[in-house]
Enzyme design. Structure first.
Site, short mmCIF file in Angstrom:
data_model
loop_
_atom_site.label_atom_id
_atom_site.label_comp_id
_atom_site.label_asym_id
_atom_site.label_seq_id
_atom_site.Cartn_x
_atom_site.Cartn_y
_atom_site.Cartn_z
N GLY A 87 0.86 -1.18 0.00
CA GLY A 87 0.00 0.00 0.00
C GLY A 87 0.89 1.22 0.00
N SER A 117 5.81 -5.29 -1.25
CA SER A 117 5.76 -3.90 -1.67
C SER A 117 6.11 -2.97 -0.50
CB SER A 117 4.38 -3.59 -2.26
OG SER A 117 4.35 -2.33 -2.86
N ALA A 118 5.14 -2.24 0.06
CA ALA A 118 5.44 -1.35 1.19
C ALA A 118 6.00 -2.12 2.36
CB ALA A 118 4.18 -0.60 1.61
N HIS A 154 8.74 -3.12 -7.29
CA HIS A 154 8.10 -2.72 -8.55
C HIS A 154 9.09 -2.02 -9.48
CE1 HIS A 154 4.31 -3.50 -6.45
NE2 HIS A 154 4.65 -2.62 -5.53
N GLU A 189 8.70 -6.93 -11.08
CA GLU A 189 7.48 -7.60 -10.68
C GLU A 189 7.67 -9.12 -10.73
OE1 GLU A 189 6.33 -5.25 -9.23
OE2 GLU A 189 4.35 -4.87 -10.09
#
Length: 235
Positions: A87, A117-118, A154, A189
């Site tokens: 997020g 991710s985060a 990413h 990715e």
């Protein structure tokens, strides 16, 4: 020996596959057989986020909602495994700091950590190599330092056909290295980094390694990156 660490670039694999479909095997081996506390603070709707990840991971992983605990920090301090979702990295750091979860996870080095991710950004020494907009002041950029290097989830390669005139991801990482001397792993990715004990390897997809005053290095799946970790101290 500190708890093992799994750092995913993303939860949604390319091509419309089911969430985490690209990493089911490594997630099962990393988290299976443990109570896993899910840290949802990078998104605003914690209940919806937890339910989405719970469905995606299936019954083989005992995922539990940290945000529903009366004292999330106390639970995190005792956790044998934690999964920190993606997020907005600034919101995530702001909330885990405010709730005491950041310090709790720091005090539990044996906790088996998973980030996406985060959540991957949070495992680094700082969140300086996130791609996110600073929608809130997190009260400092220092993070968990579960690994001694930075990650850029990413990661996107420069597109020579693009009409975009802003900085490429590579240029932003070079800017980071103008004032910081910390390696950065750009995870494309579908890629992840898995640390087990004193061994660190790249899985899932290729990546790029950026170091100050050096040309980026292309990394293939299976690359041993253990040299990025601190050397074990002899007793």
């Amino acid at each position: 020996m500190p708890g093992d660490v799994l750092l995913l670039s993303n939860s949604r694999p390319p091509g419309g596959a089911e969430p985490f479909a690209h990493a089911r095997e490594v997630l099962a081996s990393h988290l299976g057989g443990r109570a896993v506390w899910f840290v949802p603070y990078a998104l605003a709707d914690h209940d919806h986020y937890f339910a989405w990840v719970r469905r995606a991971l299936g019954d083989g992983i005992d995922l539990r909602p940290l945000h529903r605990e009366p004292d999330p920090a106390a639970t995190a301090a005792r956790a044998e495994a934690a999964f920190v979702g993606g997020g907005n990295t600034f919101r995530l750091l702001h909330d885990v700091r405010r709730l005491g979860v950041l310090d709790a996870l720091r005090s539990a080095p044996d906790c088996r950590y998973t980030g996406s991710s985060a959540g991957t950004n949070l495992a680094c020494p700082t969140i300086m190599t996130t791609n996110d907009m600073p929608i809130v002041d997190p009260g400092g950029l220092d993070a968990l330092a579960r690994v001694p290097f930075q990650v850029n989830p990413h990661y996107l390669d420069p597109d020579p056909a693009s009409t975009h005139q802003g900085e490429t991801r590579e240029e932003r990482i070079r800017e980071f290295h103008e004032v910081n001397d910390v390696p950065v792993v750009g995870l494309r990715e579908g890629a992840w980094l898995h640390r087990t004990g004193d061994h660190l390897a790249l899985g899932g997809n290729t990546a790029r390694l950026f170091r100050r005053e050096q040309e980026p290095a292309e990394l293939v799946v299976g690359t041993d990156l253990s040299w990025l970790l601190p050397r074990p101290t002899s007793s």
